[in-house]
Structures are given as structure tokens and as C-alpha cells.
Scaffold this active site. Structure first.
Site, short mmCIF file in Angstrom:
data_model
loop_
_atom_site.label_atom_id
_atom_site.label_comp_id
_atom_site.label_asym_id
_atom_site.label_seq_id
_atom_site.Cartn_x
_atom_site.Cartn_y
_atom_site.Cartn_z
N SER A 1 -9.82 -41.37 9.45
CA SER A 1 -8.88 -41.29 8.33
C SER A 1 -7.61 -42.07 8.63
O SER A 1 -7.25 -42.32 9.80
CB SER A 1 -8.52 -39.82 8.04
OG SER A 1 -7.68 -39.31 9.07
N GLU B 1 -13.53 -51.98 -9.48
CA GLU B 1 -13.73 -50.72 -8.75
C GLU B 1 -13.70 -49.53 -9.69
O GLU B 1 -14.43 -48.56 -9.53
CB GLU B 1 -12.67 -50.57 -7.66
CG GLU B 1 -12.96 -49.43 -6.71
CD GLU B 1 -12.08 -49.45 -5.46
OE1 GLU B 1 -12.10 -48.44 -4.73
OE2 GLU B 1 -11.40 -50.47 -5.20
N LYS C 1 -15.34 -52.72 -2.46
CA LYS C 1 -14.64 -52.42 -3.70
C LYS C 1 -15.21 -51.15 -4.34
O LYS C 1 -15.65 -51.13 -5.49
CB LYS C 1 -14.75 -53.60 -4.66
CG LYS C 1 -14.13 -54.88 -4.13
CD LYS C 1 -12.65 -54.75 -3.87
CE LYS C 1 -12.29 -54.65 -2.42
NZ LYS C 1 -10.86 -54.56 -2.15
N ALA D 1 -5.22 -40.19 10.78
CA ALA D 1 -5.68 -40.15 12.17
C ALA D 1 -5.42 -41.49 12.86
O ALA D 1 -5.08 -41.53 14.05
CB ALA D 1 -7.16 -39.80 12.22
N GLN D 2 -5.59 -42.60 12.15
CA GLN D 2 -5.28 -43.90 12.73
C GLN D 2 -3.81 -43.99 13.11
O GLN D 2 -3.46 -44.47 14.20
CB GLN D 2 -5.62 -45.02 11.73
CG GLN D 2 -7.10 -45.23 11.49
CD GLN D 2 -7.37 -46.38 10.54
OE1 GLN D 2 -6.59 -47.34 10.48
NE2 GLN D 2 -8.46 -46.30 9.79
N GLU E 1 -5.38 -46.90 -6.27
CA GLU E 1 -5.90 -45.52 -6.25
C GLU E 1 -4.99 -44.57 -7.00
O GLU E 1 -5.46 -43.64 -7.66
CB GLU E 1 -6.02 -45.05 -4.80
CG GLU E 1 -7.08 -45.76 -3.99
CD GLU E 1 -6.92 -45.52 -2.51
OE1 GLU E 1 -7.85 -45.88 -1.76
OE2 GLU E 1 -5.87 -44.97 -2.08
N ASP F 1 -4.67 -51.76 -2.76
CA ASP F 1 -5.62 -50.65 -2.64
C ASP F 1 -4.93 -49.30 -2.82
O ASP F 1 -5.37 -48.49 -3.64
CB ASP F 1 -6.31 -50.72 -1.27
CG ASP F 1 -7.32 -49.62 -1.07
OD1 ASP F 1 -8.40 -49.69 -1.69
OD2 ASP F 1 -7.04 -48.67 -0.32
#
Length: 392
Positions: free
Chosen positions: A6, A295, A57, A9-10, A124, A120
């Protein structure tokens, strides 16, 4: 090393991950969130590695489903964008393209990781997830308040969007929805478009600023740290989605679902406002179209059509799920407070807005990208190895 944990987490683990990477290795990402986080804190990737991204996508489950369909149907995979952020080996582009082919992408668009993470995360929160949720909620209540039965109100909102509106956009482009309307329906479309564009543009400008400044990235990380104590709640408990369960259970011939011109006007106004913000900030047409149109119509709306908004949103990444929950109420509120009163008060149509819509340069790009869509529609009924979240 392909890093698919996630985003939060990164951000929390990047130091130990970087320390473990051997000089000359390749770090592969599925989108550019980590770059955005590193930039926000003044950090960078190690200088002795290749850094690439391959960004499908669509959400993970749709990538897998279309990959599986591609076993029997050529070109059935989902398209991706790719980026090479660091190339010390001289072979990073080849590795990225091979990775894209490996996940079944029939077409791959070049981008940058900076452009990708901005469009991105922004998308969303806009028409891909947050905005369409807010549109359906607000229009459903509006139609019911006008005396429409709850069942028909859901058909005129969600079913109209996930059925004839997005299906026509997918195959023929955005402008074709408007061009194919009857003269009377064009009048209703123009009223709804004119009333909805500027209120939604206001929210979308704010979202872009929040993403570009790093605020939205920090918000995701902070929310991620709270999730153990405050897990994400359900988003399909309102009247609209409960009625939607009944409508889907009794759904007949999909071709009988009406294309409501008011719903189309609102939905396309928000989509075009999102597109115009990205074009204003000099994003490439391929990134604009993929993150605002393709998308939405080919990957995400089919999930909402199949099992409702929660099935769509909650099969996405944690970052997307958090963003949708945060911004959907804002779209719901501003449409109800500003757009729909303009319709009720017969505010004159802004003819310049309609002219700008019809003449927008994005339409040709959408038509060309539509030619590159997967060779089949995503099948949500076929057996799959995909591990989708069961929304109960």
C-alpha cells in the site's frame, strides 16, 4: 523488485526497502505515489538503481480479469502507462515495456511518474470514484423529491450512467452522447451541463491543488495510520444503494435502460471539468483521457453496475478508497447547493460553456483512445482467480 504494498506502507518503509536494494537493481512501481511522497519530504530514490513504473488504467481486479480473458481473446488485457524515472542501466525502458506486456497490456502510453501520480490520485477523487458517487447520491435524492419512484430514480441516475452513457463514451466518445440526443433532450442536457460545470470545476481545482502540493498524499498517510483504530466504514448504506440492490436483482434487458439527458449533462460536466483542469496543468492527452475517461467507463463503472458503489470503490487501493470517501460528499453537497437550484430557478444556459464543450480538443483524443480499448468488455460474471473484496 516490484513494490506493490500500500502507498502508506511504502511511505513508512521506504528507508529499509532502499537499504536492501542492490546497486544496479530495478525498482518497479504500479504508480507514482512514492515519488510524490519523497518529493514532499525532500528525499529521492537511491541514485544507483533504475526506477520504473507500469500503471494499469484500472483497479487490480479488472487488470486480472481482463488478463484472464486475454487467454482466449487477443487484445483483451487492460492498457497501461509506463514511466522511466531513473535509467542507470540504459535498459529501463525495455524492462518497463516487457513488464507491461507481461500483465497483458495491448497498448502502453509513455508518461512521467510525476504526471502519473498527480493525475491518478486526482482522478480517483474526481470522476473515477468520488465524483460519480456524489453525482448518483445527489441526483437520486433530487429525482425522488420531484415525485419519481425510488426504483425509477435509481434507474435514471446510476443505471443510466453505468449503462447507456458510459457505454457510448467507451465506444464512440463523450461528444457522441450529446450529438445523438433528440433536440428536446439536448436542451435538458445543456441546462444540466451549464449548471454543473462551474461548481464541480471549483472542487476539482481544489483537489488538484491538494494533490500537487502534497497535502493529499500526507492526508492518505495520516489516515492510514488511523485505520487500525478507525477502519473505513460502509458507503452503500443510504437509500440509493439499498434501492439499487433491488433494481439490479430485477434488471431486465440492459438496452431498455434510458439515457437520461439531465443525468448525462451532470456526469459529463464533471468529467469535462476534470479534463479541463488536467489540460490547464499541461498533462499529456493520453494521461488526461486515461485518468478521466477510459478508466472510468471501461474499468470502474462496470463494477458499480454489477454490485454497487461499494463494490467499485472498495476493490480499489487504500489511497483510492480514502480519497473517494473524503471527496464524494463534497461533490454531493456542491451539486445540491449550487447546480440543482440553478436548474430549478431556470438560470439561463451559459452558451459559451456549451460551445467550449462541443469544440474541446479532447474529443478527438478520446475517439482515438477508444479505438485502443480492450477488445472485449470486462466480464464480471466469468470465473476468475481474482481476489475481490466481498462487500457485505
Amino acid at each position: 523488485v516490484i513494490l506493490l504494498i500500500s502507498d502508506a506502507a511504502q511511505a513508512n518503509s521506504y528507508k529499509s526497502i532502499f537499504k536492501a536494494l542492490k546497486p544496479g537493481s530495478t525498482l518497479g512501481l504500479s504508480h507514482g505515489f512514492l515519488l510524490g511522497y519523497l518529493e514532499s519530504i525532500g528525499e529521492t530514490f537511491p541514485s544507483n538503481i533504475d526506477v520504473i513504473a507500469v500503471c494499469p488504467k484500472g483497479m487490480g481486479p479488472s487488470v486480472r480479469r481482463l488478463y484472464e480473458q486475454g487467454k482466449s481473446k487477443k487484445g483483451a488485457g487492460i492498457n497501461s502507462s509506463f514511466a522511466v524515472h531513473q535509467d542507470i542501466s540504459g535498459k529501463a525502458t525495455e524492462v518497463a515495456l516487457a513488464w507491461a506486456v507481461g500483465i497483458g497490456s495491448p497498448f502502453v502510453f509513455k508518461t512521467t511518474m510525476t504526471e502519473e501520480f498527480k493525475s491518478d490520485i486526482y482522478g480517483e477523487r474526481g470522476i473515477l470514484l468520488g465524483a460519480v458517487h456524489g453525482i448518483v447520491e445527489s441526483l437520486f435524492r433530487r429525482y425522488v423529491s420531484k415525485g419519481v419512484s425510488p426504483e425509477d430514480a435509481f434507474i435514471q441516475t446510476c443505471e443510466s450512467i453505468t449503462g447507456p452513457i458510459t457505454k457510448k463514451i467507451s465506444k464512440l466518445g463523450i461528444l457522441k452522447v450529446y450529438e445523438d440526443l433528440s433536440p428536446a433532450d439536448k436542451v435538458e442536457f445543456e441546462k444540466a451541463y451549464s449548471a454543473s460545470y462551474k461548481p464541480s470545476r471549483e472542487i476539482l481545482e481544489e483537489i488538484y491543488d491538494e494533490v500537487a502540493s502534497g497535502n493529499e498524499i500526507r492526508s492518505v498517510i495520516l489516515a492510514g495510520n488511523r485505520l487500525k483504530e478507525f477502519p473505513m466504514g460502509k458507503i452503500d448504506g443510504t437509500a440509493a444503494w439499498k434501492v439499487g440492490e433491488k433494481v439490479r436483482a430485477n434488471r431486465g434487458d440492459p438496452s431498455a435502460i434510458p439515457l437520461n439527458p439531465t443525468t448525462a449533462g451532470v456526469y459529463i460536466a464533471v468529467m469535462m471539468a476534470q479534463i479541463d483542469v488536467l489540460l490547464k496543468h499541461k498533462h499529456s492527452y493520453s494521461e488526461v483521457v486515461n485518468e478521466s475517461v477510459i478508466e472510468a467507463v471501461d474499468s470502474l463503472c462496470p463494477y458499480m453496475d454489477y454490485k454497487g458503489v461499494a463494490f467499485m470503490v472498495d476493490n480499489c487501493s487504500t489511497t483510492a478508497r480514502l480519497g473517494s470517501r473524503k471527496w464524494a460528499p463534497r461533490f454531493d453537497y456542491i451539486l445540491e447547493q449550487l447546480a440543482y437550484p440553478a436548474l430549478d430557478n431556470n438560470v439561463p444556459v451559459d452558451s459559451k460553456l456549451i460551445k467550449d464543450f462541443v469544440e474541446n480538443s479532447v474529443h478527438e483524443a478520446v475517439v482515438q483512445c477508444a479505438k485502443l480499448r480492450p477488445s472485449v468488455d470486462i466480464s464480471l460474471f466469468a470465473e476468475t482467480t481474482t481476489k475481490e473484496r466481498a462487500i457485505v
